[in-house]
Design an enzyme around this catalytic site. Structure first.
Site, mmCIF file in Angstrom:
data_model
loop_
_atom_site.group_PDB
_atom_site.id
_atom_site.type_symbol
_atom_site.label_atom_id
_atom_site.label_comp_id
_atom_site.label_asym_id
_atom_site.label_seq_id
_atom_site.Cartn_x
_atom_site.Cartn_y
_atom_site.Cartn_z
ATOM 1 N N GLN A 142 -14.628 81.641 13.132
ATOM 2 C CA GLN A 142 -15.720 81.148 13.981
ATOM 3 C C GLN A 142 -17.087 81.478 13.391
ATOM 4 O O GLN A 142 -18.105 81.266 14.037
ATOM 5 C CB GLN A 142 -15.586 81.746 15.391
ATOM 6 C CG GLN A 142 -14.308 81.275 16.092
ATOM 7 C CD GLN A 142 -14.032 82.015 17.390
ATOM 8 O OE1 GLN A 142 -14.733 82.948 17.765
ATOM 9 N NE2 GLN A 142 -12.988 81.594 18.095
ATOM 10 N N HIS A 206 -15.295 85.602 17.686
ATOM 11 C CA HIS A 206 -16.175 86.098 18.772
ATOM 12 C C HIS A 206 -17.460 86.748 18.264
ATOM 13 O O HIS A 206 -17.669 87.948 18.428
ATOM 14 C CB HIS A 206 -15.415 87.062 19.689
ATOM 15 C CG HIS A 206 -14.327 86.382 20.455
ATOM 16 N ND1 HIS A 206 -13.706 86.967 21.538
ATOM 17 C CD2 HIS A 206 -13.752 85.151 20.308
ATOM 18 C CE1 HIS A 206 -12.788 86.126 22.016
ATOM 19 N NE2 HIS A 206 -12.805 85.028 21.283
ATOM 20 N N TYR A 312 -20.637 93.471 33.239
ATOM 21 C CA TYR A 312 -19.970 92.245 33.705
ATOM 22 C C TYR A 312 -18.446 92.328 33.615
ATOM 23 O O TYR A 312 -17.757 91.353 33.887
ATOM 24 C CB TYR A 312 -20.573 91.027 32.975
ATOM 25 C CG TYR A 312 -21.997 90.803 33.462
ATOM 26 C CD1 TYR A 312 -23.039 91.626 33.017
ATOM 27 C CD2 TYR A 312 -22.285 89.873 34.446
ATOM 28 C CE1 TYR A 312 -24.323 91.497 33.529
ATOM 29 C CE2 TYR A 312 -23.570 89.732 34.958
ATOM 30 C CZ TYR A 312 -24.576 90.555 34.496
ATOM 31 O OH TYR A 312 -25.845 90.428 35.026
ATOM 32 N N TYR A 323 -3.929 84.897 26.296
ATOM 33 C CA TYR A 323 -3.350 83.660 25.779
ATOM 34 C C TYR A 323 -1.811 83.730 25.783
ATOM 35 O O TYR A 323 -1.131 82.714 25.859
ATOM 36 C CB TYR A 323 -3.869 83.366 24.369
ATOM 37 C CG TYR A 323 -5.341 83.016 24.344
ATOM 38 C CD1 TYR A 323 -5.799 81.863 24.984
ATOM 39 C CD2 TYR A 323 -6.269 83.830 23.708
ATOM 40 C CE1 TYR A 323 -7.136 81.538 24.980
ATOM 41 C CE2 TYR A 323 -7.619 83.506 23.702
ATOM 42 C CZ TYR A 323 -8.049 82.366 24.334
ATOM 43 O OH TYR A 323 -9.385 82.050 24.339
HETATM 44 CA CA LIG Z 1 -16.795 89.225 33.964
#
Ligand SMILES: [Ca+2]
Length: 435
Positions: A142, A206, A312, A323
């Site tokens: 990525q 990522h 978060y 996955y």
């Molecule tokens: Ca979250």
């Protein structure tokens, strides 16, 4: 069969139909016509079944998780009423990961794998030669040349900021650099790296990598947690820049109002933490809040409003699953109960969210303050309607194009521009605008 028994049969047929509707949840709306009175319900059932709001998402959930509040997922479907022109302006590019309008109807566009920075003219579809002076990148997986933006004082400074995956000792990092666009637009001069989201990691996934300027001329940078177990747990650590929103000056220094400046065990640039892989960022045009979208694992992609110093939750809690189908951690989805910030909204199944932009323009009035997000795996552009910080409607645009939509921007003229992994640049505008 007598006439009487036929009407009784019809009555029970209708009753079963109404009960089936209720079982599907379609009757679970604020409509006053409930199923309590069977006669009334039978009368109303035909109208009700066509009027009832249905979710923009038609596929079943892949997890067992329930939302913390009703507006947190599977919002009612909305449809744009304005007639739109959809045009492919450019084709034959690579993955155009980042775009910015640096001059009216002219974009600076990154090419992820080739690490080229190009100028695209939306009026004639022309593409420049690669701009010289761009950085060396690691373009595995990525990685590559990622986002691009311009300084708020670009007209004077001509400063261009970019993110990319960079090889350093120990692996790769998400890096931010800046250079000056020459007057002839052929090169970036004096390019320098101003920030590296350490620690380095030997992986290709990522990177996060979005950047945006705030009103004070400082940069927000988003990162990823580098995906693998156990490195991804560093999203929770305040001594690592992985899985974070980072707030830095144009020289790469921590902004002096950052939430962890006084914490000697924390990196000063951190603004928020516990993120997975943040691929989209923008400020809400009315509230000024910083919104981000982050990729979940299997389902659980999140839309979050960023508050300084907040956690978060990744990878402790998630509305998604691995996955492999395994649970993440203990399979807990409730963020708030665990002391984390609840996402404003999440997708189950995935929307594979990438670049995003709020619409703040008069050209398509019904789109004002709506959020547009590129979808990579389900191939569409997501339109999100927000009221009072809650998602109240969702639409999927350009589904028939079947493209992986990578980045989204809104031009000064109010056109929606979308890049794809298949090398296209789309322009979506109000029909007959001629812009
Ligand atoms: Ca979250």
């Amino acid at each position: 069969m007598t006439k009487v028994s036929w009407s009784r049969l019809m009555f029970f047929t209708m009753l079963i139909f109404v009960l089936a509707l209720a079982a599907c949840g379609n009757a679970d709306t604020s409509d006053e016509e409930s199923t309590d009175d069977s006669d009334a319900a039978t009368e109303e059932s035909t109208d009700e079944s066509t009027d009832t709001n249905t979710s923009a998402e038609s596929k079943p959930k892949v997890t067992k998780f329930e939302p913390a509040f009703p507006e947190q997922t599977r919002a009612p479907k909305v449809v744009t009423e304005t007639e739109l022109d959809v045009e492919v302006v450019v084709e034959g590019l690579g993955v155009s990961w980042g775009m910015v309008e640096f001059d009216t109807n002219r974009l600076l566009v990154t090419q992820r794998e080739s690490a080229e920075l190009l100028i695209i003219n939306l009026e004639d579809g022309s593409v420049s030669d690669p701009i010289e002076g761009t950085p060396e990148v690691n373009n595995e997986g990525q990685g590559g040349l990622l986002d691009v933006t311009i300084a708020p004082d670009f007209d004077e400074s001509r400063l261009v900021f970019m993110t990319f995956s960079q090889n350093i000792e120990g692996g790769t990092v998400t890096a931010v650099g800046k250079g000056v666009l020459s007057e002839d637009e052929a090169s970036l001069e004096d390019f320098e790296v101003i920030f590296q989201a350490v620690p380095a990691y030997d992986g290709a996934l990522h990177y996060g990598g979005r950047i945006i300027f705030d009103v004070e001329g400082n940069l927000f940078l988003t990162t990823g947690e580098r995906s693998d177990d156990p490195i991804r747990e560093r999203a929770q650590d305040l001594d690592a820049y992985l899985g974070k929103v980072i707030h830095i000056t144009q020289d790469g220094e921590a902004v002096d109002t950052n939430p962890f400046i006084e914490n000697e065990n924390a990196l000063d640039g951190i603004y928020s933490y516990g993120h997975r892989n943040i691929q989209g960022v923008d400020f809400h045009p009315e509230t000024g809040d910083l919104w981000i979208v982050e990729f979940g694992p299997q389902a659980g992609d999140e839309l979050n409003i960023i508050k300084p110093g907040s956690n978060y939750g990744w990878p402790i809690v998630s509305y998604g699953i691995e996955y492999t189908g395994d649970l993440v951690n203990d399979g807990i989805s409730e963020h708030e109960e665990q002391g984390f910030v609840e996402p404003v909204y999440y997708w189950d199944p995935t929307s594979a969210p990438s670049g995003m932009s709020f619409y703040d323009n008069d050209a398509i009035p019904e789109w004002q303050n709506n959020l547009f997000i590129g979808g990579l795996a389900p191939n569409y552009i997501v339109r999100v309607i927000i009221e009072n910080g809650l998602v109240v409607g969702e639409e999927r645009l350009l589904t028939e194009e079947a493209q992986r939509f990578r980045d989204i921007l809104v031009t000064e003229d109010g056109a929606l521009i979308a890049s794809t992994d298949g090398g296209l640049i789309y322009k979506i505008s109000a029909a007959g605008e001629g812009n």
